[in-house]
Design a protein around this motif. Structure first.
Motif, PDB file in Angstrom:
ATOM      1  N   VAL A 150      -0.426  -0.322  -6.608  1.00  0.00           N
ATOM      2  CA  VAL A 150      -1.071   0.360  -7.724  1.00  0.00           C
ATOM      3  C   VAL A 150      -0.132   0.349  -8.928  1.00  0.00           C
ATOM      4  N   GLY A 151      -0.708   0.000 -10.094  1.00  0.00           N
ATOM      5  CA  GLY A 151       0.071  -0.083 -11.321  1.00  0.00           C
ATOM      6  C   GLY A 151       0.576  -1.477 -11.627  1.00  0.00           C
ATOM      7  N   GLN A 152       0.438  -2.411 -10.684  1.00  0.00           N
ATOM      8  CA  GLN A 152       0.922  -3.777 -10.881  1.00  0.00           C
ATOM      9  C   GLN A 152       0.129  -4.490 -11.960  1.00  0.00           C
TER      10      GLN A 152
ATOM     11  N   LEU B  22      -5.325   4.119 -14.848  1.00  0.00           N
ATOM     12  CA  LEU B  22      -4.239   4.511 -13.963  1.00  0.00           C
ATOM     13  C   LEU B  22      -3.879   5.986 -14.073  1.00  0.00           C
ATOM     14  N   ALA B  23      -4.349   6.634 -15.110  1.00  0.00           N
ATOM     15  CA  ALA B  23      -3.971   8.025 -15.345  1.00  0.00           C
ATOM     16  C   ALA B  23      -4.521   8.927 -14.242  1.00  0.00           C
ATOM     17  N   THR B  24      -3.633   9.632 -13.574  1.00  0.00           N
ATOM     18  CA  THR B  24      -3.996  10.512 -12.462  1.00  0.00           C
ATOM     19  C   THR B  24      -3.811  11.965 -12.871  1.00  0.00           C
TER      20      THR B  24
ATOM     21  N   VAL C 176       0.100   6.423  -9.867  1.00  0.00           N
ATOM     22  CA  VAL C 176       0.340   7.215  -8.660  1.00  0.00           C
ATOM     23  C   VAL C 176      -0.466   6.606  -7.517  1.00  0.00           C
ATOM     24  N   SER C 177       0.193   6.333  -6.403  1.00  0.00           N
ATOM     25  CA  SER C 177      -0.464   5.620  -5.319  1.00  0.00           C
ATOM     26  C   SER C 177      -0.404   6.405  -4.018  1.00  0.00           C
ATOM     27  N   PRO C 178      -1.477   6.351  -3.215  1.00  0.00           N
ATOM     28  CA  PRO C 178      -1.420   6.919  -1.869  1.00  0.00           C
ATOM     29  C   PRO C 178      -0.259   6.312  -1.083  1.00  0.00           C
TER      30      PRO C 178
END
Length: 385
Positions: A254-256, A288-290, A347-349
């Motif tokens: 995530v975020g790549q 991507l904003a969490t 932010v990734s699980p």
């Protein structure tokens, strides 16, 4: 009290030092020996002893074991090497691979501290009649007045080296037995002390990558451990429209942004991974904003325990500063909901979320948990972007 907050003179205080072969733990052993403590060095052989020999930026294998032994000889302490390869593979490496296959981004250093260094090694230290276990982590602990020896965990003096993010899962009983002599030192002072103590590792480079992942190539490790795991699939946008193909979600986080190989008029980022359908979902940076994070496997070190709508600061990446948030903890399920005051990107699980009392440079570590679910700040806004 001696310098380790123990009610014995140093020469009657046995300290087991976890020696990785690096400069930090070597300085800890050297300093404690110079202060007159009964020091015993232990190095854990964690993985791939032969192949790791002479590889820079590693720890707990090959050359690092040799370096730890040379340091122990130089300062005149007994040194033992314990073969923990099977434990490390079961508790850390296999879990790391399974987490990646589930579309998560795990932090194996947290699990290594929790289940290998601060559980198994700590038990070994007790078997050796040690009064405490000392490590080279950059984090601070202090005894709480009137708490019968109970200790609290704090961010290190050197913010660039602070490792509290990786130690949130330390239990209270472990923390009471642990000591972190470098928590009040800047890194350049550690290097100076290594030279003063004439340690052979004084100029040795710091570890950079995860110890069992050479050059940060996660997919190569997972492919070796699970050769049938790389299932091809689609790369889709937020509405599910196919944009391309991929060779396995293990190649993405995530975020790549780089390596997507998609023709698009705007930059696209990996927003989430869907292991059940083998889909990589991409979108604009806004996606991507969490705003809200759900945590499991919560560990709590603060006293009293967490309350509803509690003001805290949280850290969702080791490279980021703690940011203000609100915390709700559910003791029935041992889960927590974190609502961020300002949304965080990427932010990734599977990642860790460390919880602090506030945003201060020396803030107390209250605990943390594993990120299991994230909610976008605004799904509509992300699609609109």
């Amino acid at each position: 009290m001696n310098s380790l907050d123990l009610a014995k003179p140093p020469h009657e205080t046995r300290v087991v030092v976890a020696m990785s072969g690096g400069v930090d733990s070597s300085v800890v052993a050297g300093l404690l020996k110079r202060q007159g403590y009964d020091v015993v060095g232990i190095t854990l052989q964690l993985y791939d002893h032969g192949a790791a020999t002479h590889r820079k930026g590693a720890c707990c294998a090959g050359q690092d074991i040799h370096d730890a032994r040379r340091v122990a000889e130089r300062i005149g302490i007994p040194h033992y090497v314990l073969d923990y390869e099977d434990r490390f593979r079961d508790a850390v490496i296999d879990r790391f691979a399974e987490s990646y296959l589930a579309g998560e981004t795990p932090i194996p250093c947290v699990e290594c501290n929790r289940s290998i260094k601060f559980r198994d090694l700590l038990a070994t230290a007790r078997d050796l009649d040690a009064d405490c276990l000392a490590t080279g982590h950059y984090v601070a602990s202090r005894a709480l007045p009137g708490e019968g020896g109970r200790r609290a965990l704090y961010r290190a003096l050197d913010p660039a080296r602070d490792q509290s993010y990786f130690l949130y899962a330390t239990t209270q009983s472990q923390l009471d037995f642990l000591r972190f002599p470098l928590g009040e030192l800047p890194k350049d002072e550690t290097r100076r002390l290594a030279r003063e103590l004439e340690l052979v590792v004084s100029e040795k480079p710091d570890s950079q990558d995860i110890c069992f992942v050479p050059q940060g190539r996660y997919a190569d490790v997972i492919a070796r451990l699970r050769p049938d795991a790389a299932r091809p699939g689609e790369i889709v946008d937020l509405d599910g429209h196919a944009l391309g193909r991929h060779e396995g979600i293990i190649h993405y986080t995530v975020g790549q942004r780089r390596g997507l190989r998609l023709a698009s008029p705007e930059p696209l980022y990996v927003v989430r991974l869907e292991p059940d359908t083998a889909r990589v979902v991409v979108g604009p940076r806004a996606a991507l904003a969490t705003h809200r994070i759900r945590l499991t496997d919560v560990n709590w070190l603060g006293a009293p325990g967490p309350v509803s709508d509690m003001a805290v600061a949280v850290r969702v990446r080791s490279t980021r500063e703690p940011r203000p948030a609100r915390l709700d903890y559910d003791p029935a399920t041992d889960t927590a909901e974190v609502v961020l005051a300002v949304p965080e990107d990427g932010v990734s699980p599977g990642q860790a979320c460390a919880i602090y009392a506030d945003e201060a440079p020396r803030a107390q570590v209250l605990g943390g948990g594993t990120i299991r679910r994230v909610a976008a700040a605004s799904a509509d806004a992300a699609k609109a972007a």
